[in-house]
Scaffold this motif. Structure first.
Motif, PDB file in Angstrom:
ATOM      1  N   LEU A 195       0.527  -1.280  -0.108  1.00  0.00           N
ATOM      2  CA  LEU A 195       0.163   0.189   0.063  1.00  0.00           C
ATOM      3  C   LEU A 195       0.996   0.800   0.220  1.00  0.00           C
ATOM      4  CD1 LEU A 195      -3.341  -1.539   2.269  1.00  0.00           C
ATOM      5  CD2 LEU A 195      -3.153  -0.880  -0.278  1.00  0.00           C
ATOM      6  N   GLN A 255       2.484   2.071  -3.395  1.00  0.00           N
ATOM      7  CA  GLN A 255       0.945   2.023  -4.626  1.00  0.00           C
ATOM      8  C   GLN A 255       0.905   3.722  -4.095  1.00  0.00           C
ATOM      9  OE1 GLN A 255      -2.877  -0.066  -3.547  1.00  0.00           O
ATOM     10  NE2 GLN A 255      -2.307  -1.855  -4.824  1.00  0.00           N
ATOM     11  N   THR A 307      -9.609   5.429   1.156  1.00  0.00           N
ATOM     12  CA  THR A 307      -8.826   4.443   0.324  1.00  0.00           C
ATOM     13  C   THR A 307      -7.709   3.532   0.988  1.00  0.00           C
ATOM     14  OG1 THR A 307      -7.340   5.879   1.230  1.00  0.00           O
ATOM     15  CG2 THR A 307      -8.449   6.984  -0.674  1.00  0.00           C
ATOM     16  N   ALA A 316      -8.039   0.433  -0.851  1.00  0.00           N
ATOM     17  CA  ALA A 316      -6.750  -0.671  -1.439  1.00  0.00           C
ATOM     18  C   ALA A 316      -6.448  -1.835  -1.139  1.00  0.00           C
ATOM     19  CB  ALA A 316      -5.721   0.539  -1.669  1.00  0.00           C
TER      20      ALA A 316
END
Length: 98
Positions: free
Chosen positions: A37, A40, A80, A84
């Motif tokens: 994460l 990302q 978010t 994710a």
């Protein structure tokens, strides 16, 4: 003068081999998910910076502040990350069990 008594408790875990392996698997999945994460988010932020730079280069904005106003900065919040993480669980099945 009053003295305050402070209480503390110490616990020591003594897992058997199966429990120890389960704890290692859990911590490894947590580490993997966090790193994935984070990667990302770094990628999304780099794309944001590239968009800022391109808007400045193409003359869409006269200043850095105007370019920031035109671009949408990636949001970093729990929603978010939860979204994710859901995608990450679909992509990597071993994360699903922890």
């Amino acid at each position: 003068m009053t003295e305050k008594m402070r209480l503390a408790f110490k616990y020591k875990l003594r897992p058997n081999r199966k429990q120890e392996q389960a704890m290692r698997n859990f911590s490894g999945c947590c580490r993997f998910a966090y790193n994935a994460l984070l990667a990302q988010e770094k990628e999304a932020y780099q794309e944001y910076l590239e968009e800022l730079e391109s808007r400045l280069c193409w003359g869409e904005a006269l200043s850095f502040e105007e370019a920031k106003a035109l671009c949408v900065k990636p949001k970093l919040n729990q929603y978010t990350f939860n979204y994710a993480l859901k995608k990450l669980k679909e992509e990597y099945p071993f994360v699903k069990y922890y």
